[in-house]
Design a protein around this motif. Structure first.
Motif, PDB file in Angstrom:
ATOM      1  N   UNK A   1       0.595  -1.289  -0.072  1.00 51.89           N
ATOM      2  CA  UNK A   1      -0.073  -0.047   0.040  1.00 51.89           C
ATOM      3  C   UNK A   1       0.885   1.294   0.221  1.00 51.89           C
ATOM      4  N   UNK A   2       1.768   1.128   0.930  1.00 55.14           N
ATOM      5  CA  UNK A   2       2.776   2.510   0.794  1.00 55.14           C
ATOM      6  C   UNK A   2       3.463   2.687  -0.669  1.00 55.14           C
ATOM      7  N   UNK A   3       4.055   1.382  -1.162  1.00 52.88           N
ATOM      8  CA  UNK A   3       4.464   1.551  -2.428  1.00 52.88           C
ATOM      9  C   UNK A   3       3.679   2.245  -3.431  1.00 52.88           C
ATOM     10  N   UNK A   4       2.523   1.872  -3.435  1.00 54.44           N
ATOM     11  CA  UNK A   4       1.288   2.424  -4.499  1.00 54.44           C
ATOM     12  C   UNK A   4       1.022   3.694  -4.167  1.00 54.44           C
ATOM     13  N   UNK A   5       0.906   4.068  -2.698  1.00 52.47           N
ATOM     14  CA  UNK A   5       0.712   5.515  -2.565  1.00 52.47           C
ATOM     15  C   UNK A   5       1.824   6.577  -2.840  1.00 52.47           C
ATOM     16  N   UNK A   6       3.061   6.123  -2.660  1.00 50.02           N
ATOM     17  CA  UNK A   6       4.362   6.749  -3.194  1.00 50.02           C
ATOM     18  C   UNK A   6       4.108   7.100  -4.608  1.00 50.02           C
ATOM     19  N   UNK A   7       3.234   6.184  -5.354  1.00 51.65           N
ATOM     20  CA  UNK A   7       3.271   6.709  -6.832  1.00 51.65           C
ATOM     21  C   UNK A   7       2.089   7.380  -7.055  1.00 51.65           C
ATOM     22  N   UNK A   8       1.428   7.919  -5.872  1.00 46.58           N
ATOM     23  CA  UNK A   8       0.236   8.839  -6.282  1.00 46.58           C
ATOM     24  C   UNK A   8      -1.122   8.040  -6.647  1.00 46.58           C
ATOM     25  N   UNK A   9      -1.019   6.475  -6.161  1.00 48.09           N
ATOM     26  CA  UNK A   9      -2.372   5.621  -6.444  1.00 48.09           C
ATOM     27  C   UNK A   9      -2.775   5.456  -5.242  1.00 48.09           C
ATOM     28  N   UNK A  10      -4.400   5.377  -5.163  1.00 48.43           N
ATOM     29  CA  UNK A  10      -4.755   4.821  -3.932  1.00 48.43           C
ATOM     30  C   UNK A  10      -4.836   3.411  -3.862  1.00 48.43           C
TER      31      UNK A  10
END
Length: 540
Positions: free
Chosen positions: A360-369
């Motif tokens: 989840x953190x990796x996805x959010x770091x890319x600006x994704x929910x």
């Protein structure tokens, strides 16, 4: 300390001006007014309380939800006793319930504080029997950390060496304070789910990975496990508004002049504060200014007067979404062997295995929910139905408050178009509901009550919403990065403000909010420690 009766503050030049009216600012106001100082507190909103408030969030529904902050762990009994606060806290029997994601049988881990055998059997049920003893052993180790750290938070800062020596266990000290907390978690536990249960204390409200070299996750972890010397997170009877309501009462009765609807526009290092109220600009000066606003905001207010920044704080970034709901009843679980009252009686973890948290953190770091979005739920009404009107409580209704992790402000930060922000807010709400539905035995949406207009009783607060409502930059609930509850060995502790962890670059200006050392969460520590620094300097 002995607190004497108050004198009336001077309208022209009080002893202290406090910026902001959150719970920390009210704590400082109460202590200083009780000590006989003239105190003026300036709050931008028409009410005090900041994030620690209760609100009737749904039109025509008699429910007073703790809207932004939910539980209390770090408010010391010493502050409650010093100020004579009529605050009651309810201890929850269950620590947590965590369904195994995607499990066809709906199995989950139930941690029961009162029944070790139930907890042990639950570990075995999810094929994590080997982690049961390790979980209990970690609890014992963290209790030793709490025994050392917790008593120090209402005193001058100890040094790192003093705190380490007091713990007397170099291996444990290094695991918690020197090395990324992910190492300890992975060394002690084999189960991905158990690792996640432990890891959430390090990540909630903090956009970090378990192995980050910054150790932001470790600082978050420490504050989550030391509260009250036990790490328990309790439910405030009457809601968060009852906590700040008591602080406001005591501060006013002590003589503090609390001015709401007063928006501070500038601050100068010589003690001058300019603010707008009732369409008019006012000036108030004081020997000392206590700032309950975020350090980044304080720097901006000083910048309006072309002054040197007080802290030099970068703009912080929050990392959460908050969803408040009112249900007709608690939802059924996939696992019929666990009662909903038990599962929701503690912290209900949703899609928070360690691997899910890192993904989840990796996805959010890319600006994704993140998908699934890791989250956890608290049910206030199981411990305290008093926040509901009697007919509503007797109907079986319950509140659920959801804290979604790894939703950084960058996802909404640049959305200047309100319609675009509304769209992302809806996407986040849908992601929270989808994550919740994935571990329930029935969908949550049909259980939502409706308000007086027939709308579902659900509201979602993004980091942008929190900044707009409360003035917290980036929606950061801690006002910025958390700090260790001790000073570095080479750190100067030559003034009361420095010793108490509330100093800025300006002698007259002290931090009294969550941005102070040992700040964050509903604790009153920032306000208490700023007040102690002032009283020490004055010899009171």
């Amino acid at each position: 300390m002995q607190l004497r009766e108050t004198s009336e503050p001077s309208d022209d030049r009080p002893d202290v001006v406090i910026l902001g009216g959150g719970h920390n600012a009210l704590t400082a106001a109460a202590y200083l007014a009780k000590a006989g100082l003239g105190v003026v507190l300036l709050e931008r909103l028409e009410h005090v309380g900041g994030a620690a408030v209760s609100a009737r969030a749904f039109d025509g529904v008699d429910a007073r939800l703790s809207r932004y902050s939910y539980l209390v762990s770090l408010l010391p009994r010493a502050i409650i006793n010093d100020l004579g606060l009529g605050i009651r806290l309810a201890r929850r029997r269950y620590s947590s319930y965590t369904p195994v994601p995607g499990d066809s049988e709906g199995r989950g881990l139930l941690v029961d504080r009162r029944d070790a055998e139930v907890t042990r059997a639950s570990f075995a049920e999810i094929d994590a029997a080997a982690d049961s003893d390790a979980y209990a052993a970690l609890g014992d180790d963290l209790a030793r950390v709490a025994e050392v750290v917790w008593p120090s938070v209402t005193g001058p800062l100890p040094t790192r060496s003093e705190a380490r020596a007091a713990l007397g266990d170099d291996a444990l000290w290094d695991a918690v304070f020197e090395r990324p907390i992910g190492e300890l978690i992975e060394q002690r536990f084999a189960s991905d789910l158990v690792r996640g249960v432990v890891a959430t204390d390090a990540l909630i409200g903090t956009f970090a990975g378990l192995h980050d070299a910054s150790l932001d996750q470790n600082r978050c972890f420490v504050y989550h496990v030391i509260g009250g010397g036990t790490g328990d997170w309790d439910v405030p009877i009457g809601g968060m508004g009852a906590v700040t309501g008591e602080l406001e009462r005591v501060a006013r009765e002590a003589g503090a002049d609390i001015r709401t609807g007063a928006e501070v526009v500038s601050v100068s290092p010589d003690g001058e504060v300019r603010y707008r109220r009732g369409g008019t600009e006012h000036v108030v000066g004081a020997a000392r200014i206590l700032s309950g606003v975020a350090p980044h905001v304080l720097d901006r207010l000083l910048g309006a007067a072309d002054a040197t920044p007080a802290v030099g704080a970068d703009r912080p970034e929050g990392a959460q979404v908050k969803v408040n709901m009112l249900l007709k009843r608690l939802p059924r679980l996939k696992d019929a062997s666990v009662a909903p009252e038990a599962a929701f009686g503690g912290t209900f973890h949703i899609n928070e295995t360690a691997s899910q948290l890192e993904a989840a953190r990796a996805a959010a770091a890319e600006g994704r929910i993140p998908n699934p979005l890791p989250a956890e739920i608290y049910c206030h009404t199981l411990a305290d139905p008093s926040i509901l009107g009697r007919p509503l409580a007797e109907s079986g209704a319950h509140t659920l408050t959801v804290f979604g992790l790894h939703v950084p402000d960058r996802i909404v930060r640049d959305l200047d178009d309100p319609a675009a922000h509304d769209e992302v807010r809806t996407q986040l709400q849908d992601a929270v509901l989808a994550s919740l539905n994935s571990v329930l035995g029935e969908p949550i949406e049909p259980l939502l009550m409706v308000d007086a207009h027939g709308r579902p009783c659900i509201e979602t607060k993004t980091t942008r919403d929190i900044e707009d409502a409360l003035g917290m930059p980036g929606g950061n609930i801690f006002h910025g990065p958390l700090s260790w509850p001790f000073a570095e060995d080479d750190e100067p502790l030559d003034t009361p403000a420095r010793r108490w962890g509330v100093a800025t670059t300006h002698e007259r200006i002290l931090l009294c909010g969550s941005g102070a050392r040992r700040g964050g969460a509903v604790s009153g520590l920032g306000g208490h420690n700023a007040a102690m620094a002032v009283l020490e300097e004055l010899g009171i």
